[in-house]
Design a protein around this motif. Structure first.
Motif, short mmCIF file in Angstrom:
data_model
loop_
_atom_site.label_atom_id
_atom_site.label_comp_id
_atom_site.label_asym_id
_atom_site.label_seq_id
_atom_site.Cartn_x
_atom_site.Cartn_y
_atom_site.Cartn_z
N ARG A 13 6.39 -7.38 -1.78
CA ARG A 13 5.22 -7.30 -2.31
C ARG A 13 4.42 -6.36 -1.54
N GLN A 14 3.08 -5.71 -2.11
CA GLN A 14 2.41 -4.76 -1.37
C GLN A 14 0.91 -5.24 -1.11
N VAL A 15 0.41 -5.26 -0.24
CA VAL A 15 -0.85 -5.72 0.18
C VAL A 15 -2.07 -4.69 -0.62
N ALA A 16 -3.09 -5.19 -1.20
CA ALA A 16 -4.05 -4.37 -1.86
C ALA A 16 -5.29 -4.79 -1.61
N PHE A 17 -6.40 -4.18 -2.03
CA PHE A 17 -7.68 -4.86 -2.08
C PHE A 17 -7.92 -5.35 -3.49
N GLU A 18 -8.85 -6.32 -3.31
CA GLU A 18 -9.36 -6.96 -4.19
C GLU A 18 -10.34 -5.93 -4.94
N ARG A 19 -10.89 -6.45 -6.18
CA ARG A 19 -11.85 -5.72 -6.87
C ARG A 19 -13.09 -5.67 -6.00
N THR A 20 -13.77 -6.62 -5.67
CA THR A 20 -14.78 -6.80 -4.94
C THR A 20 -14.73 -6.12 -3.79
N GLU A 21 -13.90 -6.15 -2.81
CA GLU A 21 -13.49 -5.82 -1.70
C GLU A 21 -13.40 -4.00 -1.83
N LEU A 22 -12.99 -3.50 -2.89
CA LEU A 22 -13.06 -2.09 -2.97
C LEU A 22 -14.07 -1.75 -3.53
N MET A 23 -14.86 -2.34 -4.31
CA MET A 23 -16.35 -2.09 -4.68
C MET A 23 -16.98 -2.08 -3.49
N ARG A 24 -17.07 -2.95 -2.73
CA ARG A 24 -17.98 -2.76 -1.37
C ARG A 24 -17.71 -1.53 -0.61
N ILE A 25 -16.46 -1.34 -0.39
CA ILE A 25 -16.02 -0.09 0.34
C ILE A 25 -16.32 1.17 -0.20
N LEU A 26 -16.25 1.33 -1.60
CA LEU A 26 -16.61 2.38 -2.28
C LEU A 26 -18.20 2.75 -2.38
N ASP A 27 -18.92 1.50 -2.26
CA ASP A 27 -20.24 1.52 -2.28
C ASP A 27 -20.82 2.22 -0.92
N GLN A 44 -4.18 3.72 1.15
CA GLN A 44 -2.90 3.44 1.41
C GLN A 44 -2.29 2.00 1.22
N PHE A 45 -1.49 1.74 0.50
CA PHE A 45 -1.24 0.40 0.21
C PHE A 45 0.13 0.21 0.76
N GLY A 46 0.33 -0.50 1.66
CA GLY A 46 1.62 -1.07 2.19
C GLY A 46 2.43 -2.39 2.01
N LYS A 47 3.39 -2.67 2.82
CA LYS A 47 4.00 -3.94 2.65
C LYS A 47 3.03 -4.94 3.49
N ASP A 48 2.56 -4.37 4.83
CA ASP A 48 2.04 -5.09 5.62
C ASP A 48 0.39 -5.13 5.54
N ALA A 49 -0.06 -3.95 5.09
CA ALA A 49 -1.44 -3.74 5.24
C ALA A 49 -2.00 -2.70 4.24
N ALA A 50 -3.45 -2.77 3.99
CA ALA A 50 -3.88 -1.79 2.73
C ALA A 50 -4.95 -0.99 3.90
N SER A 51 -5.18 0.18 3.66
CA SER A 51 -5.89 0.90 4.57
C SER A 51 -6.80 2.00 3.75
N PHE A 52 -8.19 2.08 4.03
CA PHE A 52 -9.09 3.03 3.27
C PHE A 52 -9.34 3.81 4.56
N ALA A 53 -9.28 5.27 4.51
CA ALA A 53 -9.51 6.05 5.66
C ALA A 53 -10.73 6.94 4.94
N CYS A 54 -11.56 7.43 5.84
CA CYS A 54 -12.73 8.11 5.65
C CYS A 54 -13.04 9.32 6.46
N PHE A 55 -13.09 10.33 5.99
CA PHE A 55 -13.00 11.74 6.43
C PHE A 55 -14.19 12.45 6.40
#
Length: 112
Positions: A13-27, A44-55
């Motif tokens: 299984r892979q780790v992913a953001f829930e909808r509310t978490e992703l909405m908070r981050i995208l806001d 990035q969604f991986g087996k151990d972690a999900a990551s949101f990178a900002c550039f």
């Protein structure tokens, strides 16, 4: 009689953001883009972690990475804010307090 064939193991299984978490981050991302701080992001969604990178610009290291590691939920907290140099700036059990240092950048002093 017959040969018993083992049942195939489930796919990892892979780790992913829930909808509310992703909405908070995208806001937060949208407000930082509007303020002119960020221009690009990567998820990035991986087996151990999900990551949101900002550039700041597309061709460089991320200014911040927001990571979700469910394995650390019981210890240090599953959320981490990681800086450009790879240093963990904030870690916690909830997303809001972990994003607080970035949200402080958006605050502007109002002169009376």
């Amino acid at each position: 009689m017959g040969v018993v064939t083992p049942f195939p193991a489930p796919a990892p299984r892979q780790v992913a953001f829930e909808r509310t978490e992703l909405m908070r981050i995208l806001d937060l991302y949208g407000r930082m883009v509007a303020a002119g701080h960020w221009r690009d992001y990567a998820i990035q969604f991986g087996k151990d972690a999900a990551s949101f990178a900002c550039f700041r610009r597309a061709a460089e290291r991320p200014e911040y990475r927001i990571e979700k590691r469910p394995a650390l939920r019981a210890r240090q907290g599953e959320w981490a804010l990681i800086g450009e140099s790879g240093v963990v700036l904030k870690r916690g059990h909830e997303l809001g307090p972990v994003l607080a240092p970035v949200e402080r950048k958006l605050l502007k002093l109002v002169e009376a």
